[in-house]
Design a protein around this motif. Structure first.
Motif, PDB file in Angstrom:
ATOM      1  N   ILE A   1       0.848  -1.186   0.000  1.00 27.94           N
ATOM      2  CA  ILE A   1       0.000   0.000   0.000  1.00 27.94           C
ATOM      3  C   ILE A   1       0.890   1.245   0.000  1.00 27.94           C
ATOM      4  N   ASP A   2       0.522   2.208  -0.857  1.00 27.76           N
ATOM      5  CA  ASP A   2       1.304   3.426  -1.005  1.00 27.76           C
ATOM      6  C   ASP A   2       0.745   4.591  -0.192  1.00 27.76           C
ATOM      7  N   GLU A   3      -0.576   4.667  -0.113  1.00 29.02           N
ATOM      8  CA  GLU A   3      -1.235   5.746   0.614  1.00 29.02           C
ATOM      9  C   GLU A   3      -2.323   5.163   1.506  1.00 29.02           C
ATOM     10  N   LEU A   4      -2.458   5.736   2.695  1.00 34.04           N
ATOM     11  CA  LEU A   4      -3.428   5.248   3.658  1.00 34.04           C
ATOM     12  C   LEU A   4      -4.176   6.425   4.262  1.00 34.04           C
ATOM     13  N   GLY A   5      -5.483   6.354   4.234  1.00 33.57           N
ATOM     14  CA  GLY A   5      -6.303   7.416   4.796  1.00 33.57           C
ATOM     15  C   GLY A   5      -7.187   6.887   5.906  1.00 33.57           C
ATOM     16  N   VAL A   6      -7.449   7.757   6.859  1.00 35.45           N
ATOM     17  CA  VAL A   6      -8.404   7.413   7.912  1.00 35.45           C
ATOM     18  C   VAL A   6      -9.290   8.631   8.134  1.00 35.45           C
TER      19      VAL A   6
ATOM     20  N   GLU B   1       4.001   9.483   6.190  1.00 36.19           N
ATOM     21  CA  GLU B   1       4.240  10.898   5.901  1.00 36.19           C
ATOM     22  C   GLU B   1       2.893  11.544   5.610  1.00 36.19           C
ATOM     23  N   LEU B   2       2.551  12.582   6.375  1.00 31.82           N
ATOM     24  CA  LEU B   2       1.257  13.240   6.208  1.00 31.82           C
ATOM     25  C   LEU B   2       1.171  13.926   4.856  1.00 31.82           C
ATOM     26  N   LEU B   3       0.123  13.604   4.093  1.00 31.22           N
ATOM     27  CA  LEU B   3      -0.135  14.246   2.808  1.00 31.22           C
ATOM     28  C   LEU B   3      -1.233  15.299   2.920  1.00 31.22           C
ATOM     29  N   GLU B   4      -2.210  15.020   3.782  1.00 34.57           N
ATOM     30  CA  GLU B   4      -3.369  15.903   3.870  1.00 34.57           C
ATOM     31  C   GLU B   4      -4.067  15.732   5.210  1.00 34.57           C
ATOM     32  N   CYS B   5      -4.551  16.835   5.732  1.00 29.52           N
ATOM     33  CA  CYS B   5      -5.396  16.827   6.922  1.00 29.52           C
ATOM     34  C   CYS B   5      -6.542  17.789   6.643  1.00 29.52           C
ATOM     35  N   ARG B   6      -7.758  17.252   6.637  1.00 25.98           N
ATOM     36  CA  ARG B   6      -8.929  18.069   6.330  1.00 25.98           C
ATOM     37  C   ARG B   6      -9.986  17.808   7.394  1.00 25.98           C
ATOM     38  N   HIS B   7     -10.631  18.868   7.852  1.00 27.64           N
ATOM     39  CA  HIS B   7     -11.701  18.685   8.836  1.00 27.64           C
ATOM     40  C   HIS B   7     -13.010  19.232   8.273  1.00 27.64           C
ATOM     41  N   TYR B   8     -14.087  18.680   8.774  1.00 23.99           N
ATOM     42  CA  TYR B   8     -15.423  19.023   8.304  1.00 23.99           C
ATOM     43  C   TYR B   8     -16.263  19.560   9.463  1.00 23.99           C
ATOM     44  N   PRO B   9     -17.266  20.383   9.161  1.00 31.60           N
ATOM     45  CA  PRO B   9     -18.136  20.910  10.220  1.00 31.60           C
ATOM     46  C   PRO B   9     -18.793  19.820  11.075  1.00 31.60           C
ATOM     47  N   SER B  10     -18.984  18.635  10.521  1.00 25.88           N
ATOM     48  CA  SER B  10     -19.589  17.535  11.279  1.00 25.88           C
ATOM     49  C   SER B  10     -18.666  17.024  12.382  1.00 25.88           C
ATOM     50  N   GLY B  11     -17.393  17.421  12.344  1.00 24.63           N
ATOM     51  CA  GLY B  11     -16.411  16.948  13.322  1.00 24.63           C
ATOM     52  C   GLY B  11     -15.538  15.827  12.788  1.00 24.63           C
ATOM     53  N   ILE B  12     -15.840  15.327  11.609  1.00 25.31           N
ATOM     54  CA  ILE B  12     -15.014  14.282  10.989  1.00 25.31           C
ATOM     55  C   ILE B  12     -13.699  14.906  10.537  1.00 25.31           C
ATOM     56  N   VAL B  13     -12.593  14.197  10.780  1.00 19.87           N
ATOM     57  CA  VAL B  13     -11.272  14.652  10.360  1.00 19.87           C
ATOM     58  C   VAL B  13     -10.691  13.595   9.418  1.00 19.87           C
ATOM     59  N   LEU B  14     -10.278  14.025   8.241  1.00 17.65           N
ATOM     60  CA  LEU B  14      -9.684  13.137   7.244  1.00 17.65           C
ATOM     61  C   LEU B  14      -8.174  13.302   7.275  1.00 17.65           C
ATOM     62  N   LEU B  15      -7.474  12.200   7.474  1.00 18.27           N
ATOM     63  CA  LEU B  15      -6.011  12.182   7.477  1.00 18.27           C
ATOM     64  C   LEU B  15      -5.540  11.259   6.363  1.00 18.27           C
ATOM     65  N   ASN B  16      -4.724  11.778   5.452  1.00 22.96           N
ATOM     66  CA  ASN B  16      -4.158  10.962   4.372  1.00 22.96           C
ATOM     67  C   ASN B  16      -2.646  10.935   4.512  1.00 22.96           C
ATOM     68  N   TYR B  17      -2.092   9.733   4.441  1.00 24.35           N
ATOM     69  CA  TYR B  17      -0.660   9.532   4.622  1.00 24.35           C
ATOM     70  C   TYR B  17      -0.052   8.775   3.452  1.00 24.35           C
ATOM     71  N   ARG B  18       1.217   9.027   3.193  1.00 20.37           N
ATOM     72  CA  ARG B  18       2.012   8.171   2.308  1.00 20.37           C
ATOM     73  C   ARG B  18       2.669   7.152   3.229  1.00 20.37           C
ATOM     74  N   VAL B  19       2.600   5.891   2.855  1.00 18.02           N
ATOM     75  CA  VAL B  19       3.254   4.839   3.634  1.00 18.02           C
ATOM     76  C   VAL B  19       4.705   4.790   3.149  1.00 18.02           C
ATOM     77  N   ARG B  20       5.621   5.053   4.045  1.00 16.93           N
ATOM     78  CA  ARG B  20       7.024   5.092   3.685  1.00 16.93           C
ATOM     79  C   ARG B  20       7.568   3.674   3.544  1.00 16.93           C
ATOM     80  N   ALA B  21       8.534   3.536   2.643  1.00 20.43           N
ATOM     81  CA  ALA B  21       9.148   2.239   2.413  1.00 20.43           C
ATOM     82  C   ALA B  21       9.788   1.741   3.700  1.00 20.43           C
ATOM     83  N   GLN B  22       9.813   0.435   3.876  1.00 21.76           N
ATOM     84  CA  GLN B  22      10.410  -0.163   5.069  1.00 21.76           C
ATOM     85  C   GLN B  22      11.844   0.311   5.211  1.00 21.76           C
ATOM     86  N   GLY B  23      12.207   0.768   6.410  1.00 24.08           N
ATOM     87  CA  GLY B  23      13.547   1.227   6.686  1.00 24.08           C
ATOM     88  C   GLY B  23      13.790   2.691   6.324  1.00 24.08           C
ATOM     89  N   ALA B  24      12.792   3.328   5.677  1.00 27.05           N
ATOM     90  CA  ALA B  24      12.968   4.743   5.275  1.00 27.05           C
ATOM     91  C   ALA B  24      12.681   5.674   6.423  1.00 27.05           C
TER      92      ALA B  24
END
Length: 179
Positions: free
Chosen positions: A127-132, A156-179
């Motif tokens: 997996i290259d990118e992971l969001g929650v 590595e954080l790519l994006e952090c976005r929040h919504y009026p509903s209180g939901i927060v979107l976090l998108n990350y790049r998954v770094r290569a093992q050992g990086a």
């Protein structure tokens, strides 16, 4: 080369479903007038990969009729695929390679749950990118976002976005093992 990206909604305490599998807490949190990136995800996606439990949940909710190819990772011989869906049991690296060859170069692979499958993709470096999407609720127990990992993975954080509903979107790049 296509990016493998995935994401899920999780309670603040890290669960993707309540102990009885109920997802009402998730639907209750989402506001009708907020764009959570679903349309952008659909435009970006050349194929979906999901676990059997997620496929069952999506099917129960009336989904699963996408024109986008969907691969369901399962060992359940009783599971039936419908529409543009294919069941898969085998090496996940081979599946990703096969999908990359079959989709347009400008499209990506969307890993659409569940927690066990996301954990396997992270563990195998697939997996290259992971969001929650953090949902403003504490469940106190349930199905965890991740299973046990053999070793720590840096993000590595790519994006952090929040919504009026209180939901927060976090998108990350998954770094290569050992990086």
């Amino acid at each position: 080369m296509s990016t493998v990206f995935g994401g899920m909604a999780a309670s603040l305490d890290g669960f993707i479903a309540s102990e009885n599998g109920d997802l009402a807490w998730l639907n209750d949190a989402m506001a009708k007038d907020e764009d959570y990136g679903f349309e952008a995800t659909e435009r970006r996606t050349g194929a979906y990969v999901m676990g059997a439990n997620t496929y069952r949940d999506v099917s129960r909710m009336g989904g699963g009729g996408s024109r986008i190819p969907t691969y369901v990772v399962t060992h359940d011989p009783t599971l039936v695929a419908t529409g543009n869906t294919e069941l898969f049991s085998g090496d996940l690296g081979e599946l990703v390679s096969r999908i990359r060859k079959s989709i347009p170069e400008d499209k990506d692979i969307c890993l659409f749950g569940g927690g066990e499958l996301v954990t396997q993709f992270v563990e195998h470096g697939l997996i290259d990118e992971l969001g929650v999407s953090v949902i403003p609720v504490i469940l106190g127990g349930g199905v965890p976002f991740f299973g046990r990992l053999g070793q720590r993975r840096k993000l590595e954080l790519l994006e952090c976005r929040h919504y009026p509903s209180g939901i927060v979107l976090l998108n990350y790049r998954v770094r290569a093992q050992g990086a």
